[in-house]
Scaffold this active site. Structure first.
Site, PDB file in Angstrom:
ATOM      1  CG  HIS A 272      -2.088   0.933   1.115  1.00  0.00           C
ATOM      2  ND1 HIS A 272      -2.008   2.270   1.344  1.00  0.00           N
ATOM      3  CD2 HIS A 272      -3.355   0.681   0.714  1.00  0.00           C
ATOM      4  CE1 HIS A 272      -3.199   2.818   1.124  1.00  0.00           C
ATOM      5  NE2 HIS A 272      -4.029   1.886   0.746  1.00  0.00           N
ATOM      6  CG  ASP A 329      -8.279  -4.324  -2.964  1.00  0.00           C
ATOM      7  OD1 ASP A 329      -7.493  -3.382  -3.164  1.00  0.00           O
ATOM      8  OD2 ASP A 329      -9.514  -4.219  -3.058  1.00  0.00           O
TER       9      ASP A 329
HETATM   10  C1  SDX Z   1      -6.143  -0.016  -3.071  1.00  0.00           C
HETATM   11  O1  SDX Z   1      -4.387   4.484  -2.095  1.00  0.00           O
HETATM   12  C2  SDX Z   1      -5.352   3.887  -1.541  1.00  0.00           C
HETATM   13  O2  SDX Z   1      -5.807   4.290  -0.487  1.00  0.00           O
HETATM   14  C3  SDX Z   1      -5.897   2.692  -2.314  1.00  0.00           C
HETATM   15  C4  SDX Z   1      -6.915   1.861  -1.574  1.00  0.00           C
HETATM   16  C5  SDX Z   1      -8.214   2.627  -1.360  1.00  0.00           C
HETATM   17  O3  SDX Z   1      -8.935   2.311  -0.407  1.00  0.00           O
HETATM   18  O4  SDX Z   1      -8.551   3.470  -2.227  1.00  0.00           O
HETATM   19  O5  SDX Z   1      -6.393   1.476  -0.312  1.00  0.00           O
HETATM   20  C6  SDX Z   1      -7.304   0.598  -2.355  1.00  0.00           C
HETATM   21  O6  SDX Z   1      -5.930   0.273  -4.209  1.00  0.00           O
HETATM   22  C7  SDX Z   1      -5.244  -0.978  -2.335  1.00  0.00           C
HETATM   23  C8  SDX Z   1      -4.063  -1.482  -3.222  1.00  0.00           C
HETATM   24  C9  SDX Z   1      -4.582  -2.608  -4.109  1.00  0.00           C
HETATM   25  N1  SDX Z   1      -3.543  -3.039  -5.071  1.00  0.00           N
HETATM   26  C10 SDX Z   1      -2.893  -4.222  -4.984  1.00  0.00           C
HETATM   27  O7  SDX Z   1      -3.062  -5.034  -4.087  1.00  0.00           O
HETATM   28  C11 SDX Z   1      -1.942  -4.515  -6.137  1.00  0.00           C
HETATM   29  C12 SDX Z   1      -0.622  -5.078  -5.602  1.00  0.00           C
HETATM   30  N2  SDX Z   1       0.089  -4.027  -4.860  1.00  0.00           N
HETATM   31  C13 SDX Z   1       1.012  -3.235  -5.594  1.00  0.00           C
HETATM   32  O8  SDX Z   1       0.989  -3.176  -6.940  1.00  0.00           O
HETATM   33  C14 SDX Z   1       1.542  -2.045  -4.805  1.00  0.00           C
HETATM   34  O9  SDX Z   1       1.883  -2.485  -3.550  1.00  0.00           O
HETATM   35  C15 SDX Z   1       0.661  -0.814  -4.687  1.00  0.00           C
HETATM   36  C16 SDX Z   1       0.160  -0.360  -6.014  1.00  0.00           C
HETATM   37  C17 SDX Z   1      -0.513  -1.088  -3.792  1.00  0.00           C
HETATM   38  C18 SDX Z   1       1.482   0.288  -4.051  1.00  0.00           C
HETATM   39  O10 SDX Z   1       2.476   0.591  -4.943  1.00  0.00           O
HETATM   40  P1  SDX Z   1       3.734   1.488  -4.524  1.00  0.00           P
HETATM   41  O11 SDX Z   1       3.594   2.007  -3.127  1.00  0.00           O
HETATM   42  O12 SDX Z   1       3.944   2.460  -5.630  1.00  0.00           O
HETATM   43  O13 SDX Z   1       4.890   0.440  -4.446  1.00  0.00           O
HETATM   44  P2  SDX Z   1       5.876   0.165  -5.631  1.00  0.00           P
HETATM   45  O14 SDX Z   1       5.110  -0.321  -6.810  1.00  0.00           O
HETATM   46  O15 SDX Z   1       6.772   1.344  -5.809  1.00  0.00           O
HETATM   47  O16 SDX Z   1       6.723  -1.070  -5.031  1.00  0.00           O
HETATM   48  C19 SDX Z   1       7.744  -0.820  -4.047  1.00  0.00           C
HETATM   49  C20 SDX Z   1       8.532  -2.121  -3.983  1.00  0.00           C
HETATM   50  C21 SDX Z   1       8.969  -2.627  -5.375  1.00  0.00           C
HETATM   51  O17 SDX Z   1      10.123  -3.445  -5.215  1.00  0.00           O
HETATM   52  P3  SDX Z   1      11.606  -2.756  -5.429  1.00  0.00           P
HETATM   53  O18 SDX Z   1      11.568  -2.052  -6.761  1.00  0.00           O
HETATM   54  O19 SDX Z   1      11.773  -1.807  -4.244  1.00  0.00           O
HETATM   55  O20 SDX Z   1      12.555  -3.933  -5.387  1.00  0.00           O
HETATM   56  O21 SDX Z   1       7.682  -3.156  -3.455  1.00  0.00           O
HETATM   57  C22 SDX Z   1       7.471  -4.148  -4.457  1.00  0.00           C
HETATM   58  C23 SDX Z   1       7.837  -3.528  -5.786  1.00  0.00           C
HETATM   59  O22 SDX Z   1       8.247  -4.519  -6.723  1.00  0.00           O
HETATM   60  N3  SDX Z   1       6.052  -4.506  -4.385  1.00  0.00           N
HETATM   61  C24 SDX Z   1       5.557  -5.733  -4.469  1.00  0.00           C
HETATM   62  C25 SDX Z   1       4.185  -5.617  -4.291  1.00  0.00           C
HETATM   63  N4  SDX Z   1       3.853  -4.330  -4.118  1.00  0.00           N
HETATM   64  C26 SDX Z   1       5.023  -3.639  -4.177  1.00  0.00           C
HETATM   65  N5  SDX Z   1       6.176  -6.926  -4.664  1.00  0.00           N
HETATM   66  C27 SDX Z   1       5.376  -8.010  -4.700  1.00  0.00           C
HETATM   67  N6  SDX Z   1       4.009  -7.971  -4.543  1.00  0.00           N
HETATM   68  C28 SDX Z   1       3.399  -6.791  -4.336  1.00  0.00           C
HETATM   69  N7  SDX Z   1       2.059  -6.755  -4.181  1.00  0.00           N
END
Ligand code: SDX
Length: 393
Positions: A272, A329
């Site tokens: 998140h 989620d």
């Molecule tokens: C919602 O904003 C809100 O409030 C949203 C929400 C709401 O109520 O409106 O809470 C609802 O959208 C919840 C999020 C739902 N999405 C997911 O579950 C999809 C999976 N999660 C990710 O794609 C991600 O964690 C996000 C989109 C939720 C957050 O993205 P960020 O904060 O931009 O994180 P990032 O993509 O920059 O990742 C940071 C690191 C990366 O690794 P490095 O480059 O540092 O090595 O964390 C890793 C990413 O690869 N990473 C994950 C991961 N999420 C981030 N690795 C594996 N699995 C994951 N789910």
């Protein structure tokens, strides 16, 4: 200053703004709607009550709740000409595409809402109309796609009861809403009702800042929510858990894939932008999902897989170091499965839940006469150079 989007000199808006609707403390897993902790609202408030709180800043008394509910009930039907539009969609049309299109279309049948003020009776009516019709449109979209006759809204039912009736009743068999299912659906919608300046709510604000009407602003919010990184994640979690179950592979296989930079696989439902320890909604859902499945005597393998997955990530440095924990989620889809909602409707359910938050943010934006949203950029393109004639390219 509430609702004001702060403008960094030279770099346009920082993407942050002042708001008095929802408070999120990501480090400590705190979520409050108008100051009331989500842990209390989740177990004590219904969705209509919570929607009123988010829209008007206070919990309604009995009379206020009754007139708000009556207004929502009154606006449940949609114009018959609107119904015909559903038959224009192919059976395979994604419900989120239908929802966004139909929300815009509703305003064509209610031209009076195209220039709605953000206070007084006009706004109250429009907010109730939107909260009600988003539910009717969602149910109609499902029935049409399933090739089933639509069920018109029943004014004697609650917000959730009416939705479930429109979704699941059949011509000679009125859907019986069990108290457990009604409670589970209220819980789901309350937990999704608002969440500060997330991707889709910010979209509603950006579109609304041009003075676009409320219907087109929330229709844009639906499109932003659709993405698998945002609201689309709830369905993606169930698909992922089901794939894990079908594959018979160990969970470590999926953790390795999530860590592999050459693999775009992510553990859906994890991580998140704001919550860096835990998402309070996920904690509530994990507990309540158990209660609902037990009450409904459902034994869902996917819940077991989800809990095991959460367990092993809690001990894994990759996830711990990146503050990746279950978000709203991760367990919400299991709740929707228990209620009987089809997978392609999961993100639509999120949109129904988030509607009060979108409307309240749009209202707050207009109450403070904000300027148009106009982010700036850091230019990284070509320096100036002359036009190149075709014969020299
Ligand atoms: C919602 O904003 C809100 O409030 C949203 C929400 C709401 O109520 O409106 O809470 C609802 O959208 C919840 C999020 C739902 N999405 C997911 O579950 C999809 C999976 N999660 C990710 O794609 C991600 O964690 C996000 C989109 C939720 C957050 O993205 P960020 O904060 O931009 O994180 P990032 O993509 O920059 O990742 C940071 C690191 C990366 O690794 P490095 O480059 O540092 O090595 O964390 C890793 C990413 O690869 N990473 C994950 C991961 N999420 C981030 N690795 C594996 N699995 C994951 N789910």
């Amino acid at each position: 200053k509430t609702g004001y989007i702060t403008m960094d000199p030279g770099f346009g808006n920082t993407g942050s703004c002042y708001s008095s609707i929802t408070y999120v403390d990501g480090a400590n897993g705190v979520l409050r709607y108008r100051g009331i902790p989500i842990e209390e609202l989740a177990l004590k408030a219904g969705f209509t009550e919570t929607a009123y709180l988010i829209l008007y800043g206070k919990l309604p008394n009995e009379n206020e709740l009754k007139s708000f509910s009556d207004r929502i009930r009154e606006h449940a039907p949609i114009h018959t000409n609107l119904e015909h539009h559903f038959s224009g969609f192919p059976k395979s049309a994604p419900p989120m595409a239908i929802l966004s299109a139909m929300l815009n279309l509703v305003s064509c049948f209610h031209p009076e809402v195209l220039d709605v003020p953000t206070t007084g009776d006009e706004f109250d009516r429009t907010a109730a109309l939107l909260l009600s019709k988003v539910r009717t449109i969602a149910a109609f979209a499902y029935r049409m796609a399933a090739g089933k006759p639509i069920n018109h809204p029943n004014p004697n039912l609650s917000y959730c009861g009416n939705f479930l009736h429109m979704m699941f009743s059949d011509p000679y068999n009125e859907y019986e809403v069990s108290p457990e299912i009604d409670k589970a659906l209220n819980l789901f919608l309350v937990l999704h009702a608002d969440h500060e300046q997330n991707c889709s709510t910010s979209t509603v604000r950006v579109v609304g800042s041009s003075r676009a009407n409320l219907f087109s602003s929330v229709a844009a919010g639906v499109c932003a929510l659709w993405g698998p990184l945002h609201g689309g994640a709830n369905a993606a979690v169930i698909s992922m858990l089901d794939a894990i179950k079908q594959s018979g592979r160990p969970l470590t296989y999926y953790l390795d894939r999530a860590k592999d930079k050459d693999d775009d696989f992510r553990l859906m439902g994890f991580g998140h932008r704001v919550y860096k320890n835990f998402d309070p909604r996920s904690i509530i859902l994990k507990k309540q999902v158990h209660n609902v499945l037990t009450a409904l005597k459902i034994d869902d393998d996917l819940l077991k897989i989800a809990m095991e997955l959460e367990e092993i990530t809690l001990q894994d440095d990759y996830f711990i170091s990146r503050h990746l924990y279950p978000n709203v989620d991760f367990y919400s889809g299991i709740l929707l499965r228990a209620i009987g909602i089809p997978l392609d409707m999961y993100t639509v359910m999120f949109a129904i839940g988030r509607m009060p938050g979108w409307i309240a943010n749009w209202k707050e934006l207009h109450d403070h006469h904000l300027r148009i949203s106009r982010p700036r950029q850091i230019y990284t393109g070509n320096t100036e150079h002359p036009f190149i004639p075709m014969n020299q390219r």
